[in-house]
Scaffold this motif. Structure first.
Motif, PDB file in Angstrom:
ATOM      1  N   TYR A   1      -1.820   7.368   2.794  1.00  0.00           N
ATOM      2  CA  TYR A   1      -2.298   6.428   1.766  1.00  0.00           C
ATOM      3  C   TYR A   1      -3.627   5.794   2.180  1.00  0.00           C
ATOM      4  N   LYS A   2      -3.792   5.534   3.485  1.00  0.00           N
ATOM      5  CA  LYS A   2      -5.082   4.979   3.956  1.00  0.00           C
ATOM      6  C   LYS A   2      -6.213   5.933   3.622  1.00  0.00           C
TER       7      LYS A   2
ATOM      8  N   GLY B   1       0.810  -1.225   0.000  1.00  0.00           N
ATOM      9  CA  GLY B   1       0.000   0.000   0.000  1.00  0.00           C
ATOM     10  C   GLY B   1       0.836   1.264   0.000  1.00  0.00           C
TER      11      GLY B   1
ATOM     12  N   TRP C   1      -8.995  -2.124   1.778  1.00  0.00           N
ATOM     13  CA  TRP C   1      -7.573  -2.364   2.073  1.00  0.00           C
ATOM     14  C   TRP C   1      -7.437  -3.143   3.378  1.00  0.00           C
TER      15      TRP C   1
ATOM     16  N   LEU D   1      -7.105   5.749  -0.066  1.00  0.00           N
ATOM     17  CA  LEU D   1      -7.852   4.512  -0.355  1.00  0.00           C
ATOM     18  C   LEU D   1      -9.291   4.610   0.146  1.00  0.00           C
TER      19      LEU D   1
ATOM     20  N   VAL E   1      -6.427  -3.892  -1.735  1.00  0.00           N
ATOM     21  CA  VAL E   1      -5.029  -3.561  -1.459  1.00  0.00           C
ATOM     22  C   VAL E   1      -4.635  -4.282  -0.173  1.00  0.00           C
TER      23      VAL E   1
ATOM     24  N   LYS F   1      -1.279   6.263 -11.203  1.00  0.00           N
ATOM     25  CA  LYS F   1      -2.142   7.353 -10.729  1.00  0.00           C
ATOM     26  C   LYS F   1      -2.182   8.481 -11.766  1.00  0.00           C
TER      27      LYS F   1
ATOM     28  N   VAL G   1      -1.007   2.224  -4.309  1.00  0.00           N
ATOM     29  CA  VAL G   1      -2.212   3.071  -4.235  1.00  0.00           C
ATOM     30  C   VAL G   1      -2.553   3.623  -5.624  1.00  0.00           C
TER      31      VAL G   1
END
Length: 445
Positions: free
Chosen positions: A40-41, A10, A51, A44, A30, A144, A15
């Motif tokens: 990053y959380k 992740g 995730w 997501l 993920v 991305k 991501v």
């Protein structure tokens, strides 16, 4: 039924891939064996992507039709072995993202110089007003970018780990800066396997594509003789005159591509050192191929300021120069750094050794280094190699301590060089963290 894609890892590439996969209609999971960073959380969660962290739900992962493995995860990780045993394709972010863009792709790999060459070429194309994205192993995730922007050209820095997961990826222009032993721990300590991974950048190229490479590098030239590629070859050299490609003669750079010649004095290059002359040749060869105005090429090569953590001048204190070369994570990169030192040097070295052979550095250490500061959890190998070469060799466990000792040892006119020749994961998050800690410690002197 939606096709299912599992993204292992992740981080930035994971991501980015998840965002693109979701946009292209995949059901995405993920999965990270470690912790996912809060930033990053949040991304997501904002995209409603499922995730997990701290382990892998194997049953769910084995339902995937395709798996994108982040470059840091080795093939021998149990979950990867299990996925492969079930015949599920495992690809890299570069492979996945390339399927969803019509942009021209320029891919750059090599043991050293790839970040500088990528940044320099990206800068050059920006100066020429190209609609260009710079991605891959540098900055933003390629996937991305493909999901969120429309570019005409991508300049991609690509590591051997990313090339391991290549199936159909074929850049229109590929650059191999050089190949020296690195990351051998990932390739069963077989140099041949590492070379083969690098050459995957050209494996799917056609006769309409180009491969730019260092003709002074025997590893590259030997491999090409035994494993010819289909693309047009454009070598560069600072030692031999070439009919096509780039060469140096009487301090003038000559580049010949498709009956188009570009010349420039090497003296005017903003980046110093022979290795940077080669990086500039590689970038300028691409620019010449793309018919960019010669004045723009010259101005860009004269104006480019270099890359953070790569022979970056930090400060001068008491007439001592402090230089951050934290990106030197292998012996060859440190060789370039020591080679470019022109006054007595206090050398900060160490970290996680990736099967390094330090013998190449002996002549340079004898000639240029007055003191060595080892900065790693285990410095045994460094002590045994260099212990008898310098009067002062000291072990430290923190950057602050290393810089303070360097400050005491260095005299007017000396350099203090952080060029670790090793990976950073024993004491630091990554080489950027190591470089920033060095700069902060220097500023706090």
């Amino acid at each position: 039924m939606k096709k299912k894609m599992v993204v292992l890892g992740g981080g930035e590439s994971g991501v980015g891939t998840a965002i693109l996969a979701q946009q292209k209609g995949y059901e995405v999971l993920v999965s990270d064996f470690g912790k996912i960073k809060e930033t990053y959380k949040k991304v997501l969660t904002d995209f409603d992507i499922i995730w997990e962290e701290g382990g892998h739900s194997e049953a769910s992962i084995l339902e995937a039709e395709v798996v994108m493995k982040s470059p840091g995860i080795p093939d021998k990780a149990p979950i990867v072995k299990s996925i492969m045993a079930h015949g599920i394709p495992v690809i890299s972010e570069i492979e996945f993202a390339a399927r969803y863009t019509d942009a021209m792709l320029i891919g750059i790999t090599g043991s050293n110089g790839k970040t500088t060459t990528t940044s320099l070429l990206g800068y050059l194309l920006q100066q020429a007003n190209s609609n260009v994205g710079i991605a891959g192993n540098i900055g933003d995730s390629f996937a991305k970018m493909v999901a969120q922007q429309t570019m005409d050209t991508y300049v991609l820095e690509i590591s051997s780990f990313q090339l391991d997961g290549v199936v159909d990826f074929a850049p229109h222009i590929a650059i191999i800066t050089n190949i020296t032993p690195d990351h051998l721990d990932r390739y069963e300590y077989e140099f041949e396997k590492y070379i083969a991974a690098k050459f995957k950048i050209a494996i799917n190229q056609t006769p309409d594509d180009y491969l730019i490479y260092d003709a002074d590098d025997p590893v590259i030239t030997d491999w090409l003789e035994k494993h010819p590629v289909k693309s047009k070859l454009l070598p560069f050299s600072i030692h031999q005159k070439l009919e096509v490609g780039a060469y140096l003669e009487d301090n003038i750079i000559y580049i010949n591509t498709d009956n188009n010649q570009f010349t420039m004095t090497a003296q005017k290059l903003a980046l110093k050192g022979q290795h940077n002359t080669k990086n500039a040749m590689a970038a300028a060869t691409v620019a010449n191929l793309l018919n960019i105005r010669k004045a723009t090429i010259r101005e860009s090569l004269e104006g480019f300021q270099g890359v953070e953590h790569r022979l970056e001048q930090v400060l001068k204190i008491g007439n001592v120069k402090y230089i951050n070369d934290s990106k030197a994570t292998n012996v060859n990169a440190t060789f370039y750094a020591l080679d470019s030192m022109n006054s007595p040097t206090v050398w900060i070295v160490g970290g996680i050794d990736k099967g390094n052979d330090y013998r190449d550095l002996y002549p340079l250490v004898n000639e240029k280094v007055k003191a060595i500061i080892c900065l790693g959890v285990d410095n045994t190998k460094l002590m045994s190699h260099f212990g008898n070469m310098v009067d002062i060799i000291i072990e430290t466990q923190s950057m602050t301590e290393a810089v303070k000792i360097a400050y005491k040892v260095a005299e007017k006119g000396d350099n203090v060089l952080l060029s670790p020749a090793c990976a950073s994961f024993d004491l630091f998050e990554n080489y950027e963290d190591r470089g920033r800690q060095f700069k902060n410690a220097v500023r706090n002197l």
